[in-house]
Design a protein around this motif. Structure first.
Motif, PDB file in Angstrom:
ATOM      1  N   TRP A  48     -14.337 -45.155 -12.202  1.00 15.53           N
ATOM      2  CA  TRP A  48     -15.656 -45.537 -12.713  1.00 15.53           C
ATOM      3  C   TRP A  48     -15.902 -45.116 -14.156  1.00 15.53           C
ATOM      4  O   TRP A  48     -16.853 -45.580 -14.776  1.00 15.53           O
ATOM      5  CB  TRP A  48     -16.755 -44.945 -11.820  1.00 15.53           C
ATOM      6  CG  TRP A  48     -16.641 -43.455 -11.597  1.00 15.53           C
ATOM      7  CD1 TRP A  48     -16.066 -42.850 -10.520  1.00 15.53           C
ATOM      8  CD2 TRP A  48     -17.085 -42.405 -12.448  1.00 15.53           C
ATOM      9  NE1 TRP A  48     -16.118 -41.480 -10.649  1.00 15.53           N
ATOM     10  CE2 TRP A  48     -16.747 -41.179 -11.826  1.00 15.53           C
ATOM     11  CE3 TRP A  48     -17.733 -42.375 -13.686  1.00 15.53           C
ATOM     12  CZ2 TRP A  48     -17.028 -39.944 -12.404  1.00 15.53           C
ATOM     13  CZ3 TRP A  48     -18.012 -41.137 -14.252  1.00 15.53           C
ATOM     14  CH2 TRP A  48     -17.662 -39.943 -13.607  1.00 15.53           C
ATOM     15  N   LEU A  96     -22.863 -37.519 -10.316  1.00 16.01           N
ATOM     16  CA  LEU A  96     -21.467 -37.122 -10.462  1.00 16.01           C
ATOM     17  C   LEU A  96     -20.975 -36.445  -9.190  1.00 16.01           C
ATOM     18  O   LEU A  96     -19.880 -36.742  -8.689  1.00 16.01           O
ATOM     19  CB  LEU A  96     -21.360 -36.142 -11.640  1.00 16.01           C
ATOM     20  CG  LEU A  96     -20.093 -36.164 -12.476  1.00 16.01           C
ATOM     21  CD1 LEU A  96     -19.868 -37.538 -13.066  1.00 16.01           C
ATOM     22  CD2 LEU A  96     -20.176 -35.130 -13.582  1.00 16.01           C
ATOM     23  N   LEU A 106     -17.695 -27.479  -9.446  1.00 15.64           N
ATOM     24  CA  LEU A 106     -17.902 -28.000  -8.096  1.00 15.64           C
ATOM     25  C   LEU A 106     -16.792 -27.522  -7.160  1.00 15.64           C
ATOM     26  O   LEU A 106     -17.053 -27.053  -6.050  1.00 15.64           O
ATOM     27  CB  LEU A 106     -17.906 -29.529  -8.158  1.00 15.64           C
ATOM     28  CG  LEU A 106     -18.517 -30.287  -6.983  1.00 15.64           C
ATOM     29  CD1 LEU A 106     -19.930 -29.808  -6.739  1.00 15.64           C
ATOM     30  CD2 LEU A 106     -18.514 -31.776  -7.277  1.00 15.64           C
ATOM     31  N   PHE A 107     -15.581 -27.613  -7.624  1.00 11.77           N
ATOM     32  CA  PHE A 107     -14.462 -27.239  -6.747  1.00 11.77           C
ATOM     33  C   PHE A 107     -14.383 -25.725  -6.558  1.00 11.77           C
ATOM     34  O   PHE A 107     -14.064 -25.241  -5.482  1.00 11.77           O
ATOM     35  CB  PHE A 107     -13.145 -27.775  -7.307  1.00 11.77           C
ATOM     36  CG  PHE A 107     -11.987 -27.613  -6.362  1.00 11.77           C
ATOM     37  CD1 PHE A 107     -11.932 -28.372  -5.193  1.00 11.77           C
ATOM     38  CD2 PHE A 107     -10.968 -26.719  -6.624  1.00 11.77           C
ATOM     39  CE1 PHE A 107     -10.866 -28.220  -4.302  1.00 11.77           C
ATOM     40  CE2 PHE A 107      -9.905 -26.571  -5.741  1.00 11.77           C
ATOM     41  CZ  PHE A 107      -9.855 -27.334  -4.578  1.00 11.77           C
ATOM     42  N   GLU A 144     -17.757 -32.762 -20.355  1.00  9.59           N
ATOM     43  CA  GLU A 144     -18.840 -32.448 -19.419  1.00  9.59           C
ATOM     44  C   GLU A 144     -18.410 -32.725 -17.982  1.00  9.59           C
ATOM     45  O   GLU A 144     -18.649 -31.922 -17.073  1.00  9.59           O
ATOM     46  CB  GLU A 144     -20.080 -33.293 -19.739  1.00  9.59           C
ATOM     47  CG  GLU A 144     -20.894 -32.805 -20.923  1.00  9.59           C
ATOM     48  CD  GLU A 144     -22.051 -33.744 -21.233  1.00  9.59           C
ATOM     49  OE1 GLU A 144     -23.158 -33.245 -21.471  1.00  9.59           O
ATOM     50  OE2 GLU A 144     -21.839 -34.987 -21.233  1.00  9.59           O
ATOM     51  N   ILE A 145     -17.804 -33.882 -17.802  1.00  2.00           N
ATOM     52  CA  ILE A 145     -17.363 -34.256 -16.455  1.00  2.00           C
ATOM     53  C   ILE A 145     -16.354 -33.239 -15.930  1.00  2.00           C
ATOM     54  O   ILE A 145     -16.470 -32.742 -14.800  1.00  2.00           O
ATOM     55  CB  ILE A 145     -16.738 -35.665 -16.472  1.00  2.00           C
ATOM     56  CG1 ILE A 145     -17.811 -36.713 -16.790  1.00  2.00           C
ATOM     57  CG2 ILE A 145     -16.083 -35.981 -15.139  1.00  2.00           C
ATOM     58  CD1 ILE A 145     -17.269 -38.094 -17.077  1.00  2.00           C
ATOM     59  N   GLN A 155     -15.502 -39.719  -3.043  1.00  2.00           N
ATOM     60  CA  GLN A 155     -14.107 -40.003  -3.325  1.00  2.00           C
ATOM     61  C   GLN A 155     -13.186 -39.024  -2.610  1.00  2.00           C
ATOM     62  O   GLN A 155     -12.138 -39.396  -2.086  1.00  2.00           O
ATOM     63  CB  GLN A 155     -13.846 -39.973  -4.837  1.00  2.00           C
ATOM     64  CG  GLN A 155     -13.560 -41.368  -5.371  1.00  2.00           C
ATOM     65  CD  GLN A 155     -14.221 -41.629  -6.690  1.00  2.00           C
ATOM     66  OE1 GLN A 155     -14.819 -40.765  -7.294  1.00  2.00           O
ATOM     67  NE2 GLN A 155     -14.103 -42.850  -7.155  1.00  2.00           N
ATOM     68  N   GLN A 163     -17.980 -29.975 -14.898  1.00  2.00           N
ATOM     69  CA  GLN A 163     -18.738 -30.056 -13.651  1.00  2.00           C
ATOM     70  C   GLN A 163     -17.822 -30.116 -12.441  1.00  2.00           C
ATOM     71  O   GLN A 163     -18.108 -29.533 -11.398  1.00  2.00           O
ATOM     72  CB  GLN A 163     -19.639 -31.298 -13.689  1.00  2.00           C
ATOM     73  CG  GLN A 163     -20.671 -31.225 -14.792  1.00  2.00           C
ATOM     74  CD  GLN A 163     -22.072 -31.539 -14.283  1.00  2.00           C
ATOM     75  OE1 GLN A 163     -22.298 -31.742 -13.100  1.00  2.00           O
ATOM     76  NE2 GLN A 163     -23.015 -31.551 -15.203  1.00  2.00           N
ATOM     77  N   TYR A 164     -16.727 -30.835 -12.577  1.00  2.00           N
ATOM     78  CA  TYR A 164     -15.789 -30.930 -11.455  1.00  2.00           C
ATOM     79  C   TYR A 164     -15.147 -29.573 -11.174  1.00  2.00           C
ATOM     80  O   TYR A 164     -14.937 -29.201 -10.026  1.00  2.00           O
ATOM     81  CB  TYR A 164     -14.732 -32.002 -11.727  1.00  2.00           C
ATOM     82  CG  TYR A 164     -15.137 -33.374 -11.247  1.00  2.00           C
ATOM     83  CD1 TYR A 164     -16.255 -34.020 -11.759  1.00  2.00           C
ATOM     84  CD2 TYR A 164     -14.421 -34.033 -10.249  1.00  2.00           C
ATOM     85  CE1 TYR A 164     -16.644 -35.268 -11.311  1.00  2.00           C
ATOM     86  CE2 TYR A 164     -14.800 -35.298  -9.793  1.00  2.00           C
ATOM     87  CZ  TYR A 164     -15.906 -35.906 -10.331  1.00  2.00           C
ATOM     88  OH  TYR A 164     -16.282 -37.145  -9.871  1.00  2.00           O
ATOM     89  N   MET A 210     -10.541 -36.269  -5.538  1.00  2.00           N
ATOM     90  CA  MET A 210     -11.834 -36.164  -6.216  1.00  2.00           C
ATOM     91  C   MET A 210     -11.689 -36.417  -7.729  1.00  2.00           C
ATOM     92  O   MET A 210     -12.436 -37.189  -8.313  1.00  2.00           O
ATOM     93  CB  MET A 210     -12.356 -34.754  -5.949  1.00  2.00           C
ATOM     94  CG  MET A 210     -13.640 -34.363  -6.566  1.00  2.00           C
ATOM     95  SD  MET A 210     -14.124 -32.704  -5.932  1.00  2.00           S
ATOM     96  CE  MET A 210     -13.885 -31.702  -7.405  1.00  2.00           C
ATOM     97  N   ARG A 269     -22.715 -41.961 -19.858  1.00  2.00           N
ATOM     98  CA  ARG A 269     -23.715 -40.919 -19.977  1.00  2.00           C
ATOM     99  C   ARG A 269     -23.080 -39.548 -20.242  1.00  2.00           C
ATOM    100  O   ARG A 269     -23.679 -38.700 -20.895  1.00  2.00           O
ATOM    101  CB  ARG A 269     -24.492 -40.878 -18.645  1.00  2.00           C
ATOM    102  CG  ARG A 269     -25.906 -40.447 -18.665  1.00  2.00           C
ATOM    103  CD  ARG A 269     -26.629 -40.990 -17.417  1.00  2.00           C
ATOM    104  NE  ARG A 269     -25.804 -40.974 -16.208  1.00  2.00           N
ATOM    105  CZ  ARG A 269     -25.663 -39.871 -15.430  1.00  2.00           C
ATOM    106  NH1 ARG A 269     -26.265 -38.750 -15.722  1.00  2.00           N
ATOM    107  NH2 ARG A 269     -24.916 -39.935 -14.344  1.00  2.00           N
ATOM    108  N   ARG A 270     -21.902 -39.342 -19.713  1.00  2.00           N
ATOM    109  CA  ARG A 270     -21.267 -38.028 -19.782  1.00  2.00           C
ATOM    110  C   ARG A 270     -19.962 -38.072 -20.570  1.00  2.00           C
ATOM    111  O   ARG A 270     -19.187 -39.018 -20.444  1.00  2.00           O
ATOM    112  CB  ARG A 270     -20.949 -37.536 -18.370  1.00  2.00           C
ATOM    113  CG  ARG A 270     -22.155 -37.344 -17.482  1.00  2.00           C
ATOM    114  CD  ARG A 270     -22.779 -36.000 -17.708  1.00  2.00           C
ATOM    115  NE  ARG A 270     -24.034 -35.873 -16.962  1.00  2.00           N
ATOM    116  CZ  ARG A 270     -24.907 -34.889 -17.179  1.00  2.00           C
ATOM    117  NH1 ARG A 270     -24.673 -33.980 -18.099  1.00  2.00           N
ATOM    118  NH2 ARG A 270     -26.014 -34.823 -16.485  1.00  2.00           N
ATOM    119  N   GLY A 296     -10.337 -39.985  -8.756  1.00  2.08           N
ATOM    120  CA  GLY A 296     -11.374 -40.999  -8.606  1.00  2.08           C
ATOM    121  C   GLY A 296     -12.158 -41.268  -9.872  1.00  2.08           C
ATOM    122  O   GLY A 296     -12.750 -42.332 -10.027  1.00  2.08           O
ATOM    123  N   ILE A 297     -12.146 -40.317 -10.782  1.00  2.00           N
ATOM    124  CA  ILE A 297     -12.888 -40.502 -12.028  1.00  2.00           C
ATOM    125  C   ILE A 297     -12.418 -41.755 -12.774  1.00  2.00           C
ATOM    126  O   ILE A 297     -13.221 -42.473 -13.351  1.00  2.00           O
ATOM    127  CB  ILE A 297     -12.747 -39.258 -12.923  1.00  2.00           C
ATOM    128  CG1 ILE A 297     -13.425 -38.061 -12.236  1.00  2.00           C
ATOM    129  CG2 ILE A 297     -13.378 -39.492 -14.294  1.00  2.00           C
ATOM    130  CD1 ILE A 297     -13.196 -36.738 -12.938  1.00  2.00           C
TER     131      ILE A 297
END
Lengths: 195, 195
Positions: A163, B148, A182-183, A174-175, B155, A178-179, A156, A169-170, A159-160
């Motif tokens: 892209w 996101l 999420l995890f 921030e990314i 992924q 969020q990850y 996961m 945008r982020r 994979g960043i």
DNA sequence: GTCTATACTGAGATAGAC
DNA sequence: GTCTATCTCAGTATAGAC
């Protein structure tokens, strides 16, 4: 590292391999980007394979070192995990050509080189697996299969680098945040928490 | 599809491209595996690129069709998501050579083919994005950035085709279940729920 | 340390017989 | 529908001057 020709070849090779793949890239294309003749590359690297190995070896060494360094002053499994994910993502966005290549071109390595890099990757994955195991043992994480979760997490996050673009945008921070959320909590977990 | 020579070429090409990459594979290697001479391949496919495109086109068409079909009799966003993830993972383990290639060899496609396949991938991602958006709107999911999260999810799941082998420790169903739980509740989410 | 020139090999693809 | 034989080109790498 000042921008010597060797460093430039290294950097442009990572960029080229990322775009076209190792086998899809040619020495001539690389030489063009660097701004030298094809033959000049062989003064700095023994072969095309040598360039690939240099990129991989450097990248994995850096990753291992960065993550291990961050682990030194982290106590709880959750704190360790947050830091480890952040470092992983940061490196995968900052040096995203190199990390992408390190991730995607394992199969292009010759036997001897392959063994060495795989060993480093195993060691790297082990760091994350250990954090999750610790979390489970301490009762702060619930994971059905730690190895599976480790793979899911790393894929996961890795994979960043497929892209991400710096102007997007982020921001990297921030990314990463969020990850992490999420995890740790999933997309429904936090809602349950509030009930 | 009976095992015609054409189908055999298709299957062996997927396997070969997966192992060595498109650019790392040769027509002669493929012919060897199929058990014909190199020239015979050109009776069934117009070029090496044509084989790659056939694999990609077929795989993306199947994926789209399978997921759309499953969506028909699913009501809640969570039910939709569970089904979509399951179908995605099942297909990525059953036809893992083809899905791996479809995922990893985008950059090896020529311009025209690239456009078509990318359009299909965008449509596929959109299905997942829509499910997550719906979940957020209905208040059953909390997601900071839906795009996101969609990328992270796909992924994570796609990565399974990188390491899965049928004889392994976990069945496809077990893996799919764990990934669903992981994405829905994270590794700490459920614990909070129990307090 | 970079160049020009070139050796050598293996790639994708085609011609035409069977 | 598959074969043998072969074309043509592009790939990695080297030799040796500057």
């Amino acid at each position: 590292m000042t921008t010597t020709t060797k460093a430039l070849i290294f950097k442009e090779a990572a960029r080229l391999f990322r775009e076209k793949g190792y086998n899809g890239s040619t020495q001539r294309q690389l030489a063009d980007r660097v701004g030298v003749q094809g033959a000049s590359i062989y003064h700095h690297f023994p072969s095309k394979q040598g360039i690939l190995y240099a990129i991989m070896e450097y990248t994995m060494t850096s990753l291992l070192q960065k993550v291990r360094c961050e682990m030194l002053d982290a106590s709880s499994p959750e704190a360790k995990l947050r830091k480890a994910i952040k470092v992983h993502i940061e490196y995968h966005t900052v040096d995203r050509d190199e990390t992408y290549v390190a991730d995607a071109e394992l199969r292009s390595l010759e036997a001897e080189n392959f063994k060495k890099i795989v060993a480093m990757r195993v060691a790297y994955e082990q760091i994350f697996r250990d954090i999750l195991s610790e979390g489970v043992q301490e009762g702060v994480m619930r994971i059905g299969d730690v190895s599976l979760a480790t793979k899911a997490l790393l894929q996961m996050c890795t994979g960043i680098s497929y892209w991400f673009s710096p102007g997007g945008r982020r921001s990297i921070d921030e990314i990463a945040d969020q990850y992490v959320e999420l995890f740790l909590f999933g997309i429904c977990g936090k809602l349950n928490n509030e009930r």
